[in-house]
Scaffold this motif. Structure first.
Motif, PDB file in Angstrom:
ATOM      1  N   LYS A  81       0.834  -1.198   0.000  1.00 44.12           N
ATOM      2  CA  LYS A  81       0.000   0.000   0.000  1.00 44.12           C
ATOM      3  C   LYS A  81       0.878   1.260   0.000  1.00 44.12           C
ATOM      4  N   PRO A  82       0.564   2.230  -0.832  1.00 40.36           N
ATOM      5  CA  PRO A  82       1.347   3.464  -0.835  1.00 40.36           C
ATOM      6  C   PRO A  82       1.271   4.202   0.502  1.00 40.36           C
ATOM      7  N   THR A  83       2.415   4.662   0.968  1.00 39.17           N
ATOM      8  CA  THR A  83       2.512   5.461   2.190  1.00 39.17           C
ATOM      9  C   THR A  83       3.150   6.796   1.827  1.00 39.17           C
ATOM     10  N   PRO A  84       2.480   7.921   2.080  1.00 40.64           N
ATOM     11  CA  PRO A  84       3.042   9.218   1.702  1.00 40.64           C
ATOM     12  C   PRO A  84       4.453   9.413   2.238  1.00 40.64           C
ATOM     13  N   GLY A  85       5.365   9.771   1.351  1.00 37.74           N
ATOM     14  CA  GLY A  85       6.737  10.063   1.739  1.00 37.74           C
ATOM     15  C   GLY A  85       7.660   8.868   1.810  1.00 37.74           C
ATOM     16  N   ALA A  86       7.112   7.662   1.815  1.00 41.07           N
ATOM     17  CA  ALA A  86       7.935   6.460   1.993  1.00 41.07           C
ATOM     18  C   ALA A  86       8.561   6.007   0.680  1.00 41.07           C
ATOM     19  N   TYR A  87       9.696   5.323   0.806  1.00 40.47           N
ATOM     20  CA  TYR A  87      10.304   4.624  -0.321  1.00 40.47           C
ATOM     21  C   TYR A  87      10.211   3.123  -0.094  1.00 40.47           C
ATOM     22  N   VAL A  88       9.853   2.417  -1.154  1.00 37.36           N
ATOM     23  CA  VAL A  88       9.940   0.966  -1.146  1.00 37.36           C
ATOM     24  C   VAL A  88      11.344   0.620  -1.637  1.00 37.36           C
ATOM     25  N   ILE A  89      12.085  -0.114  -0.820  1.00 38.57           N
ATOM     26  CA  ILE A  89      13.473  -0.465  -1.133  1.00 38.57           C
ATOM     27  C   ILE A  89      13.548  -1.960  -1.405  1.00 38.57           C
ATOM     28  N   ASN A  90      14.255  -2.319  -2.473  1.00 38.52           N
ATOM     29  CA  ASN A  90      14.515  -3.752  -2.672  1.00 38.52           C
ATOM     30  C   ASN A  90      15.883  -3.972  -3.301  1.00 38.52           C
ATOM     31  N   LEU A  91      16.486  -5.077  -2.925  1.00 41.00           N
ATOM     32  CA  LEU A  91      17.766  -5.471  -3.494  1.00 41.00           C
ATOM     33  C   LEU A  91      17.545  -6.093  -4.870  1.00 41.00           C
ATOM     34  N   GLY A  92      18.557  -5.954  -5.733  1.00 42.12           N
ATOM     35  CA  GLY A  92      18.485  -6.525  -7.063  1.00 42.12           C
ATOM     36  C   GLY A  92      19.350  -7.763  -7.212  1.00 42.12           C
TER      37      GLY A  92
END
Length: 347
Positions: A237-248
């Protein structure tokens, strides 16, 4: 980590502070996420919410342009992955259709006399800016202001990840110095709710190619992360101001598969248009990726031979775009209208 839980939202601010206990807690939370599925979300970073909102408006202004104006900066007219990408140009998941998204590829400004351009390094060249977007000078200025802010945040994220490996936060400086990163403005058109999810993915199920991705979402959901133990797809779910981080994939390879590059996808079932801005941090193209400290058990060998960032990411680009081109050619051979042709390009 709890089973079947969406990526947790972590307060990143202790990384910048002097509270050693809070910082140690953050490092441990990130370590658990890296082992589990390589995904987490962060707030408390240094990218202003106001800048995030301005850059999202830039994205919407670009995609509101008529198609013929966007095509003036078609990225298929160059070989360094800058400019506009048509709908259904990429195909990350075999067995689906090419993806229902359009994009604008942006990176550091690399002039044509720069060594990276002359040596045809990964995604290195001048940006292809739209000439008809409203207030184009502000568009370019905001875009690059945001790009540089997230570039610095990506280095901070890798600093925390380094701490999870028991090394100094500066460990990845040789990787981040002279690094290549690609930002995309992405637009997912609204889809009828009865569309076939299997064929009409916004982005098919895939793992990312490089080291780490930082994703800014708008208010419309659609991103899903696979929870491997349960096989469930979890909505982020989108959260204002947040970044979704993931490793590649490149980072997982360096971590000897101890840290995960996890499968994710986008299915826009909202009935609305969706926008997002992923930032793909690959690293210095000449950096030699080898097994990281503390990622092998005693007596365990590295699973992968060394490879440069350039070779790893370029190969992955060719696979995904080549898959889409092959799919379209097969349909065209059957006299099926698939829209404008695309060309697979090198990274």
């Amino acid at each position: 980590m709890t089973t079947s839980a969406a990526p947790p939202i972590l307060d990143f601010s202790p990384f910048y502070g002097n509270d050693s206990e809070a910082k140690a807690k953050l490092v441990e939370e990130v370590r658990k996420c890296c082992h589990y599925n390589g995904f987490f979300q962060i707030t408390g970073h240094r990218v202003p919410l106001e800048l995030q909102r301005r850059v999202m408006q830039c994205s919407k202004r670009f995609f509101n342009l008529p198609l013929e104006e966007k095509l003036q900066i078609n990225k298929n007219h160059n070989n360094f992955n800058r400019g506009y990408e048509l709908l259904r140009s990429q195909m990350l998941e075999a067995g689906t259709g090419p993806e229902l998204k359009e994009g604008l590829y942006i990176g550091e400004e690399i002039p044509e006399d720069h060594p990276y351009f002359l040596q045809k390094k990964l995604n290195s060249g001048p940006n292809q800016w739209p000439q008809t977007v409203s207030d184009k000078e502000e568009f370019q200025k905001t875009t690059m202001e945001y790009y540089h802010a997230v570039f610095e945040l990506a280095k901070d994220v890798l600093g925390v990840v380094a701490l999870t490996l028991g090394v100094e936060s500066s460990f990845f400086e040789p990787l981040t110095e002279g690094a290549v990163a690609t930002m995309r403005y992405l637009h997912y058109p609204a889809q009828p709710k009865d569309e076939d999810e299997k064929l009409n993915r916004g982005i098919g199920a895939h793992t990312d190619f490089g080291c780490v991705t930082l994703l800014l979402q708008d208010e419309i959901d659609g991103l899903q992360v696979l929870d491997a133990p349960s096989g469930q797809w979890l909505d982020v779910k989108p959260t204002p101001g947040a970044y979704v981080i993931n490793l590649g994939d490149l980072f997982m390879r360096m971590a000897n598969d101890k840290y995960k590059s996890n499968t994710h996808r986008v299915i826009n079932k909202s009935g609305k248009e969706r926008y997002s801005i992923p930032f793909f941090f690959s690293g210095n193209p000449d950096y030699l990726c080898e097994c990281l400290p503390n990622c092998r058990e005693p007596g365990e060998s590295a699973k992968y031979p060394p490879i440069t960032v350039q070779d790893m990411v370029t190969s992955a680009y060719k696979d995904s775009y080549g898959r889409a081109e092959k799919y379209k050619k097969e349909l065209q051979a059957k006299n099926v209208d698939v829209g404008p042709a695309v060309t697979a390009v090198g990274a």
